[in-house]
Design an enzyme around this catalytic site. Sequence first.
Site, PDB file in Angstrom:
ATOM      1  N   HIS A   1       0.862  -1.182   0.000  1.00  0.00           N
ATOM      2  CA  HIS A   1       0.000   0.000   0.000  1.00  0.00           C
ATOM      3  C   HIS A   1       0.896   1.230   0.000  1.00  0.00           C
ATOM      4  O   HIS A   1       2.008   1.206   0.522  1.00  0.00           O
ATOM      5  CB  HIS A   1      -0.876  -0.033   1.255  1.00  0.00           C
ATOM      6  CG  HIS A   1      -1.966   0.989   1.293  1.00  0.00           C
ATOM      7  ND1 HIS A   1      -1.737   2.320   1.609  1.00  0.00           N
ATOM      8  CD2 HIS A   1      -3.308   0.882   1.089  1.00  0.00           C
ATOM      9  CE1 HIS A   1      -2.885   2.970   1.592  1.00  0.00           C
ATOM     10  NE2 HIS A   1      -3.851   2.137   1.269  1.00  0.00           N
TER      11      HIS A   1
ATOM     12  N   ASP B   1       2.724  -4.284   8.170  1.00  0.00           N
ATOM     13  CA  ASP B   1       1.523  -3.475   7.987  1.00  0.00           C
ATOM     14  C   ASP B   1       0.344  -4.423   8.166  1.00  0.00           C
ATOM     15  O   ASP B   1       0.040  -5.220   7.274  1.00  0.00           O
ATOM     16  CB  ASP B   1       1.551  -2.842   6.597  1.00  0.00           C
ATOM     17  CG  ASP B   1       0.240  -2.183   6.203  1.00  0.00           C
ATOM     18  OD1 ASP B   1      -0.718  -2.206   7.007  1.00  0.00           O
ATOM     19  OD2 ASP B   1       0.163  -1.655   5.084  1.00  0.00           O
TER      20      ASP B   1
ATOM     21  N   GLN C   1      -4.821  -5.103   6.934  1.00  0.00           N
ATOM     22  CA  GLN C   1      -5.773  -6.063   6.377  1.00  0.00           C
ATOM     23  C   GLN C   1      -5.833  -7.371   7.172  1.00  0.00           C
ATOM     24  O   GLN C   1      -6.759  -8.155   6.983  1.00  0.00           O
ATOM     25  CB  GLN C   1      -5.435  -6.368   4.921  1.00  0.00           C
ATOM     26  CG  GLN C   1      -5.495  -5.172   3.996  1.00  0.00           C
ATOM     27  CD  GLN C   1      -6.895  -4.586   3.886  1.00  0.00           C
ATOM     28  OE1 GLN C   1      -7.890  -5.297   3.948  1.00  0.00           O
ATOM     29  NE2 GLN C   1      -6.978  -3.273   3.720  1.00  0.00           N
TER      30      GLN C   1
ATOM     31  N   CYS D   1      -4.624   2.218  -3.868  1.00  0.00           N
ATOM     32  CA  CYS D   1      -3.394   2.769  -3.267  1.00  0.00           C
ATOM     33  C   CYS D   1      -2.244   1.781  -3.399  1.00  0.00           C
ATOM     34  O   CYS D   1      -1.435   1.604  -2.474  1.00  0.00           O
ATOM     35  CB  CYS D   1      -3.614   3.135  -1.800  1.00  0.00           C
ATOM     36  SG  CYS D   1      -4.764   4.498  -1.559  1.00  0.00           S
TER      37      CYS D   1
END
Length: 406
Positions: free
Chosen positions: A121, A198, A201, A364
């Site tokens: 992203h 990250d 999700q 993104c």
Amino acid sequence: MSFDVAAVRGQFPILSEIIDGLPVHYLDNGASAQTPLAVMDAVRYYETTGRANVLRGVHRLAERATEAYENARAQVASFLGVPTMEVVFTGGCTAAINLVAYSYGALLKPGDRILLSELEHHSNIVPWQLLRSRSGIELDMLPVTNDGRIDLAELPRLLTANTKLVSLAHVSNVTGALLDVRAVVEAAKTVDAKVMLDGAQRAPHGPLDLPSLGIDFYAFAGHKAYGPNGIGALWGRPELMDAMPPFMGGGSMIGRVTLAETTWAPSPRRFEAGTPPIGPAIGLGAACAWMQALDWAGAHDHEMALVQRLMDGLQKIDGTRLFGPASLQNRYPVVSFMLDGVHPHDVAQTLDSFGVAVRAGHHCAQPLMERFDLDGTTRVSMAPYNDNSDIDALLAGVAHAAKTLR
């Protein structure tokens, strides 16, 4: 017993609404999830019975607000499987990654390297590019396989003695592919590099045990995890967080301030300058508690059954191409597809006329789109409250788009 999706749906009032004459088939959870009553009630209770600033007040409302705020930190920490005071509240996942890029990045020097991937992203690319501009560090990119996974076979080639950090998506927001974290951590250790995930999700799909992953930083967003907007969390190893300078200066993050110099409070206070997003933090804590109470074994099976129903149905529609892993192995309920000759935005608009909410575009993740020479995809992202009616409405909408737009 099967997973009781009706009981879960009943906790989300918006899912039973009729809006502009259409039912709500919400399949845009990868952008923002819906919010259960438990979260709304927690925020409402703070705003109506304990609204005050936190940490320094001695009156009853301030003490009540501080207790609720720190209890929320404990709830988030329990969800992540870490000690309470290792959780930093941030403005979101993007803010958390920027914090690490600035504060951990301040410890790096020209020639140090950070390893990312082509499917990240933008929030896990742009902050590191900004760091590169400031400090002279270098960026390396892991390629992506044809089925939309990070190509970990390239780790030995790209990891060097100068690699200080590997920062990757735990789960792709475009393909749903789950990262093999163990392989990444084992490889990173060979060059003494740190690992950041990250988790935007991954976090919405059940509690985590961060210590067992062997990573060094983890970030996620509240609004994707059934919580309020404007809140997220960062976990980092204490020895790293204590060595990092603050991201912002102001109240609450100080030890002592004089006109000559300032000393910093220990983490997490060091990274929470000013008045924090108290209500959203309380909501995030409630969301984490709500997630911990859910039957995630049943929820995951339910979500994967929806993924299979979706993929099977899409493959029966002429001109539809799936993008990402073809199987249910090592993936989460995010499915992207293209309809030949039709722009993804037009597909999404057609689906909206069927009451179906999806995301369309580059998500993104423009470097990933460039890797596959795509303008974008239509993305379906599911949560435990989705059911067969949502998938069937989407398939009907895609079939209609295939007949009328091609």
